[in-house]
Design a protein around this motif. Structure first.
Motif, PDB file in Angstrom:
ATOM      1  N   ILE A  61      52.139  43.146  39.847  1.00 23.47           N
ATOM      2  CA  ILE A  61      51.311  41.474  39.899  1.00 23.47           C
ATOM      3  C   ILE A  61      50.775  42.133  38.169  1.00 23.47           C
ATOM      4  CG2 ILE A  61      48.501  41.706  40.324  1.00 23.47           C
ATOM      5  CD1 ILE A  61      48.936  42.672  42.908  1.00 23.47           C
ATOM      6  N   SER A  62      50.522  41.292  37.032  1.00 23.26           N
ATOM      7  CA  SER A  62      49.930  41.287  36.399  1.00 23.26           C
ATOM      8  C   SER A  62      49.184  40.266  35.930  1.00 23.26           C
ATOM      9  CB  SER A  62      51.154  41.367  35.184  1.00 23.26           C
ATOM     10  OG  SER A  62      50.884  41.177  33.457  1.00 23.26           O
ATOM     11  N   GLU A  63      47.687  40.626  35.226  1.00 23.70           N
ATOM     12  CA  GLU A  63      47.038  39.644  34.408  1.00 23.70           C
ATOM     13  C   GLU A  63      47.638  38.218  33.489  1.00 23.70           C
ATOM     14  OE1 GLU A  63      42.776  39.390  31.796  1.00 23.70           O
ATOM     15  OE2 GLU A  63      43.568  41.272  31.435  1.00 23.70           O
ATOM     16  N   GLU A  64      48.528  38.225  33.178  1.00 22.87           N
ATOM     17  CA  GLU A  64      49.481  37.435  32.493  1.00 22.87           C
ATOM     18  C   GLU A  64      50.574  36.455  33.201  1.00 22.87           C
ATOM     19  OE1 GLU A  64      48.061  36.565  29.895  1.00 22.87           O
ATOM     20  OE2 GLU A  64      46.526  38.343  30.064  1.00 22.87           O
ATOM     21  N   ASN A  65      50.496  37.050  34.389  1.00 24.56           N
ATOM     22  CA  ASN A  65      51.879  36.459  35.306  1.00 24.56           C
ATOM     23  C   ASN A  65      51.175  35.228  36.354  1.00 24.56           C
ATOM     24  OD1 ASN A  65      53.369  38.171  34.039  1.00 24.56           O
ATOM     25  ND2 ASN A  65      54.094  39.173  36.345  1.00 24.56           N
ATOM     26  N   LYS A  66      51.593  34.650  36.886  1.00 24.73           N
ATOM     27  CA  LYS A  66      51.572  33.421  37.693  1.00 24.73           C
ATOM     28  C   LYS A  66      50.826  34.569  38.648  1.00 24.73           C
ATOM     29  CE  LYS A  66      52.443  29.685  40.169  1.00 24.73           C
ATOM     30  NZ  LYS A  66      53.403  28.672  40.822  1.00 24.73           N
ATOM     31  N   GLN A  67      48.993  33.995  39.287  1.00 16.06           N
ATOM     32  CA  GLN A  67      49.046  35.315  40.776  1.00 16.06           C
ATOM     33  C   GLN A  67      49.856  34.565  41.531  1.00 16.06           C
ATOM     34  OE1 GLN A  67      47.928  38.150  40.257  1.00 16.06           O
ATOM     35  NE2 GLN A  67      48.007  37.259  37.887  1.00 16.06           N
ATOM     36  N   VAL A  68      50.412  35.271  42.318  1.00 14.53           N
ATOM     37  CA  VAL A  68      51.017  35.157  43.898  1.00 14.53           C
ATOM     38  C   VAL A  68      49.818  35.605  44.661  1.00 14.53           C
ATOM     39  CG1 VAL A  68      52.436  36.212  45.416  1.00 14.53           C
ATOM     40  CG2 VAL A  68      53.041  36.474  43.083  1.00 14.53           C
ATOM     41  N   SER A  69      49.962  34.338  46.313  1.00  8.76           N
ATOM     42  CA  SER A  69      49.174  34.089  47.273  1.00  8.76           C
ATOM     43  C   SER A  69      49.197  35.423  47.728  1.00  8.76           C
ATOM     44  CB  SER A  69      49.315  33.255  47.835  1.00  8.76           C
ATOM     45  OG  SER A  69      50.345  33.282  48.462  1.00  8.76           O
ATOM     46  N   TYR A  70      47.914  35.554  48.445  1.00  4.84           N
ATOM     47  CA  TYR A  70      47.909  36.732  49.157  1.00  4.84           C
ATOM     48  C   TYR A  70      48.479  36.709  50.364  1.00  4.84           C
ATOM     49  CZ  TYR A  70      44.861  40.647  51.504  1.00  4.84           C
ATOM     50  OH  TYR A  70      45.313  41.843  52.004  1.00  4.84           O
ATOM     51  N   ASP A  71      48.386  35.855  50.729  1.00  4.05           N
ATOM     52  CA  ASP A  71      49.697  34.887  51.690  1.00  4.05           C
ATOM     53  C   ASP A  71      51.067  35.901  52.213  1.00  4.05           C
ATOM     54  OD1 ASP A  71      47.744  34.083  53.833  1.00  4.05           O
ATOM     55  OD2 ASP A  71      48.899  31.812  52.901  1.00  4.05           O
ATOM     56  N   GLU A  72      51.539  36.178  50.913  1.00  4.23           N
ATOM     57  CA  GLU A  72      53.125  36.942  50.356  1.00  4.23           C
ATOM     58  C   GLU A  72      52.730  38.361  49.872  1.00  4.23           C
ATOM     59  OE1 GLU A  72      56.263  36.993  46.927  1.00  4.23           O
ATOM     60  OE2 GLU A  72      55.145  34.998  47.093  1.00  4.23           O
ATOM     61  N   TRP A  80      53.405  46.896  41.005  1.00  3.99           N
ATOM     62  CA  TRP A  80      52.694  47.210  40.114  1.00  3.99           C
ATOM     63  C   TRP A  80      52.288  46.526  39.272  1.00  3.99           C
ATOM     64  CZ3 TRP A  80      55.389  51.585  38.295  1.00  3.99           C
ATOM     65  CH2 TRP A  80      56.731  51.827  38.127  1.00  3.99           C
ATOM     66  N   ILE A  81      51.129  47.187  38.648  1.00  4.68           N
ATOM     67  CA  ILE A  81      49.521  45.951  38.842  1.00  4.68           C
ATOM     68  C   ILE A  81      49.741  46.615  37.258  1.00  4.68           C
ATOM     69  CG2 ILE A  81      47.121  46.470  38.610  1.00  4.68           C
ATOM     70  CD1 ILE A  81      47.485  46.741  41.283  1.00  4.68           C
ATOM     71  N   VAL A  82      49.472  45.389  36.452  1.00  8.51           N
ATOM     72  CA  VAL A  82      49.907  45.774  35.048  1.00  8.51           C
ATOM     73  C   VAL A  82      49.043  45.278  34.342  1.00  8.51           C
ATOM     74  CG1 VAL A  82      51.370  45.021  33.043  1.00  8.51           C
ATOM     75  CG2 VAL A  82      52.482  46.320  35.105  1.00  8.51           C
ATOM     76  N   ASP A  83      47.676  45.838  32.936  1.00  6.87           N
ATOM     77  CA  ASP A  83      47.771  44.932  31.533  1.00  6.87           C
ATOM     78  C   ASP A  83      48.392  45.516  30.731  1.00  6.87           C
ATOM     79  OD1 ASP A  83      45.562  43.503  30.630  1.00  6.87           O
ATOM     80  OD2 ASP A  83      43.785  44.330  31.289  1.00  6.87           O
ATOM     81  N   PRO A  84      49.180  43.934  30.414  1.00 11.83           N
ATOM     82  CA  PRO A  84      49.282  44.230  28.871  1.00 11.83           C
ATOM     83  C   PRO A  84      49.121  44.365  27.732  1.00 11.83           C
ATOM     84  CG  PRO A  84      49.106  42.181  29.627  1.00 11.83           C
ATOM     85  CD  PRO A  84      48.965  42.853  30.848  1.00 11.83           C
ATOM     86  N   LEU A  85      48.168  44.190  28.120  1.00 13.01           N
ATOM     87  CA  LEU A  85      46.497  44.427  26.577  1.00 13.01           C
ATOM     88  C   LEU A  85      45.966  44.749  27.308  1.00 13.01           C
ATOM     89  CD1 LEU A  85      46.059  44.860  23.955  1.00 13.01           C
ATOM     90  CD2 LEU A  85      46.358  42.568  23.231  1.00 13.01           C
ATOM     91  N   ASN A 249      45.043  45.399  45.375  1.00 11.59           N
ATOM     92  CA  ASN A 249      46.131  43.987  46.370  1.00 11.59           C
ATOM     93  C   ASN A 249      45.371  43.635  47.340  1.00 11.59           C
ATOM     94  OD1 ASN A 249      48.454  42.533  46.762  1.00 11.59           O
ATOM     95  ND2 ASN A 249      49.273  43.910  47.868  1.00 11.59           N
ATOM     96  N   LYS A 250      43.969  43.645  47.176  1.00 14.97           N
ATOM     97  CA  LYS A 250      43.377  43.159  48.233  1.00 14.97           C
ATOM     98  C   LYS A 250      43.428  41.492  47.993  1.00 14.97           C
ATOM     99  CE  LYS A 250      39.757  44.306  46.076  1.00 14.97           C
ATOM    100  NZ  LYS A 250      39.915  44.944  44.728  1.00 14.97           N
ATOM    101  N   ALA A 251      42.783  40.802  48.692  1.00 15.66           N
ATOM    102  CA  ALA A 251      42.950  39.333  48.683  1.00 15.66           C
ATOM    103  C   ALA A 251      42.510  39.111  47.717  1.00 15.66           C
ATOM    104  CB  ALA A 251      42.767  39.115  50.280  1.00 15.66           C
ATOM    105  N   ASN A 252      41.217  39.613  47.375  1.00 13.59           N
ATOM    106  CA  ASN A 252      40.727  38.971  46.177  1.00 13.59           C
ATOM    107  C   ASN A 252      40.569  40.402  44.749  1.00 13.59           C
ATOM    108  OD1 ASN A 252      38.761  38.155  43.647  1.00 13.59           O
ATOM    109  ND2 ASN A 252      37.300  37.946  45.228  1.00 13.59           N
ATOM    110  N   LEU A 253      41.231  40.100  43.805  1.00  9.58           N
ATOM    111  CA  LEU A 253      41.935  41.237  42.749  1.00  9.58           C
ATOM    112  C   LEU A 253      40.365  41.364  41.983  1.00  9.58           C
ATOM    113  CD1 LEU A 253      45.523  39.778  41.401  1.00  9.58           C
ATOM    114  CD2 LEU A 253      44.850  40.992  43.196  1.00  9.58           C
ATOM    115  N   LEU A 254      39.624  40.793  41.996  1.00  8.38           N
ATOM    116  CA  LEU A 254      38.170  41.214  41.689  1.00  8.38           C
ATOM    117  C   LEU A 254      37.660  42.579  41.797  1.00  8.38           C
ATOM    118  CD1 LEU A 254      35.807  40.630  39.721  1.00  8.38           C
ATOM    119  CD2 LEU A 254      34.803  39.427  41.881  1.00  8.38           C
TER     120      LEU A 254
END
Length: 264
Positions: A61-72, A80-85, A249-254
């Motif tokens: 899971i990266s801020e700059e990757n296309k977000q994957v649905s919670y179903d998956e 991995w959870i990433v913030d590249p900058l 890795n919650k349904a809502n990443l906020l």
């Protein structure tokens, strides 16, 4: 050293080096859909990190990757959870207070975190095997096999007979935060320590501040690495709604509002 930790550290350093190549010259700024800024450095760092982390079988899971649905995502026990900058606004201001954040999450808990500060080449990380957090300055020209020579352990310790040191963001200091500061005794009892990006977590983890209240929006990639480092340094990152550690890795990443402080 744990293979995944070595990989995350090298990925963060190489991403930091890519960021500095952009930082050293002029760069363009785009606005994303939420009006947050995006630069070439964000993209380059993300590409570098993905090139390392995709060597594992762990999803990203990266801020700059296309977000994957919670179903998956709900079927992921590890990710991995990433913030590249982290701290793009600080990058644009050229004040040096921006970081690369990489965390490994298991069953919602960040068990391993790496934060690299490209300008100073300062590295913060926690090692799940020793259950401790560390800080070091990374020399130039390291290989892809990381050796933590010179790394020093960090752990929160309160400073006696002085004001409570409260970390405040350079970009966010709202009424809720001010109310919290007032509840501690206001300016008579509190010293405000300003810092950008995930460095706010590092300040508490290494005992340079006592508490970091964040009563403004953040995303999981803003906090996961910092939380892992804090947890191994005797510091909790507590959800203000549940009074339990922030989950990932919650349904809502906020993220909900949270508070970073020492374990009592």
């Amino acid at each position: 050293m744990n293979t995944n930790l070595n990989l995350a550290i090298i990925a963060s350093i190489r991403a930091g080096e890519a960021i500095m190549e952009v930082y050293s010259g002029p760069f363009d700024i785009e606005l994303k859909g939420d009006e947050s800024p995006l630069t070439e450095a964000d993209k380059k760092a993300n590409d570098v990190i993905n090139s390392f982390l995709t060597q594992t079988d762990i999803p990203i899971i990266s801020e700059e990757n296309k977000q994957v649905s919670y179903d998956e995502r709900q079927n992921w026990n590890r990710c991995w959870i990433v913030d590249p900058l982290d701290g793009t606004k600080e990058f644009i201001k050229r004040n040096g207070e921006f970081t690369v954040n990489i965390a490994l999450v298991e069953n919602g808990n960040p068990v391993m975190g790496v934060i690299f500060v490209p300008v100073s080449r300062t590295l913060y990380f926690n090692d799940p095997e020793t259950e401790q957090s560390y800080r070091m300055v990374v020399p130039e020209g390291i290989s892809n096999e990381f050796t933590p020579d010179g790394a020093e352990g960090i752990h929160y310790s309160a400073k006696a007979d002085q004001k409570i040191r409260v970390v405040g963001s350079r970009s966010h200091l709202n009424k809720d935060t001010q109310d919290f500061i007032d509840s501690l005794g206001g300016t008579e009892q509190v010293e405000i320590v300003s810092k950008g990006s995930s460095l706010k977590f590092c300040l508490v983890a290494e005992g340079q501040a006592d508490v970091y209240p964040r009563f403004a929006p953040t995303m999981e990639w803003d906090t996961a690495a910092g939380q892992a480092i804090c947890q191994s340094a005797g510091v909790e990152v507590i959800d203000q709604n549940t009074d339990r550690p922030l989950q990932y890795n919650k349904a809502n990443l906020l993220n909900p509002y949270f508070k970073v402080g020492a374990i009592q």
